[in-house]
Design a protein around this motif. Structure first.
Motif, short mmCIF file in Angstrom:
data_model
loop_
_atom_site.label_atom_id
_atom_site.label_comp_id
_atom_site.label_asym_id
_atom_site.label_seq_id
_atom_site.Cartn_x
_atom_site.Cartn_y
_atom_site.Cartn_z
N GLN A 19 1.22 -1.15 0.24
CA GLN A 19 -0.29 -0.16 -0.38
C GLN A 19 1.07 0.95 -0.12
O GLN A 19 0.63 2.36 -0.59
CB GLN A 19 -1.07 0.30 1.47
CG GLN A 19 -2.08 -1.02 0.90
CD GLN A 19 -2.70 -0.87 -0.52
OE1 GLN A 19 -3.35 -1.73 -0.75
NE2 GLN A 19 -3.63 0.52 -0.57
N LYS A 22 2.59 1.69 -3.60
CA LYS A 22 1.36 2.43 -4.13
C LYS A 22 0.55 4.16 -4.21
O LYS A 22 0.72 4.62 -4.86
CB LYS A 22 -0.13 1.69 -4.65
CG LYS A 22 -0.46 0.12 -4.76
CD LYS A 22 -1.05 -0.64 -5.05
CE LYS A 22 -0.87 -1.56 -5.36
NZ LYS A 22 -2.82 -2.73 -5.34
N GLU A 27 -0.89 2.94 -9.19
CA GLU A 27 -0.79 1.81 -9.63
C GLU A 27 -0.03 0.74 -10.40
O GLU A 27 -0.18 -0.23 -11.35
CB GLU A 27 -2.34 1.22 -10.12
CG GLU A 27 -3.53 1.89 -9.10
CD GLU A 27 -3.49 1.20 -8.36
OE1 GLU A 27 -3.42 -0.82 -8.07
OE2 GLU A 27 -4.03 1.67 -7.42
N ALA A 101 8.63 -2.26 -9.60
CA ALA A 101 7.53 -1.72 -9.55
C ALA A 101 7.87 -0.71 -10.89
O ALA A 101 7.82 -0.50 -12.15
CB ALA A 101 6.44 -0.77 -9.43
#
Length: 139
Positions: A19, A22, A27, A101
């Motif tokens: 979390q 993010k 996303e 990511a």
């Protein structure tokens, strides 16, 4: 294809780390979370991870576990014998998840090594710089 990411921890650390990532990168990050509860023990954690890996299918997977020698990490390591395209890193931290990511690296071992280096470099003693009071007010 970029390896799939699984975050594993005692309690909610993995979910909260995801979390937080993010919050920073949006996303861009897709990861599965396996959180070990106090009542899971080894067998419950094995069951949770097995379900997650079965859901992901036969793809390269990188597991970031919270603590080397802890149950989540040990359970992940046990799966390595049966899944040749699975790698495990311990020391889960926010820097590793963010880099996972945004990194363009798609090869499993290269990404694993890169994130290991990122995780290590994210741990650093922070020291205050000494400011010379005369220099501070010279403007």
């Amino acid at each position: 294809m970029k390896p799939k990411l699984v975050l594993m921890s005692h309690g909610n650390m993995a979910a909260e780390t995801l979390q937080s990532a993010k919050m920073i990168v949006g996303e861009l990050i897709a990861a599965q979370v396996v959180s070990m509860t106090e009542t899971d023990g080894m067998s419950g954690t094995i069951e949770k991870l097995t379900q997650t890996l079965n859901f992901l299918g036969d793809v390269p997977v990188l597991i970031l576990a919270d603590l080397k020698g802890g149950t989540p990490c040990n359970v992940a390591m046990m799966q390595m014998n049966e899944r040749p395209n699975l790698r495990v890193l311990s020391g889960l931290n926010l820097a590793m998840v963010i880099e996972a990511a945004v990194s363009p690296i798609e090869e499993l071992d290269e990404l694993t090594n890169y994130l290991c280096d990122i995780g290590k470099s994210a741990v650093e003693k922070i020291e205050l710089l000494e400011i010379d009071e005369e220099e501070e007010y010279e403007e």
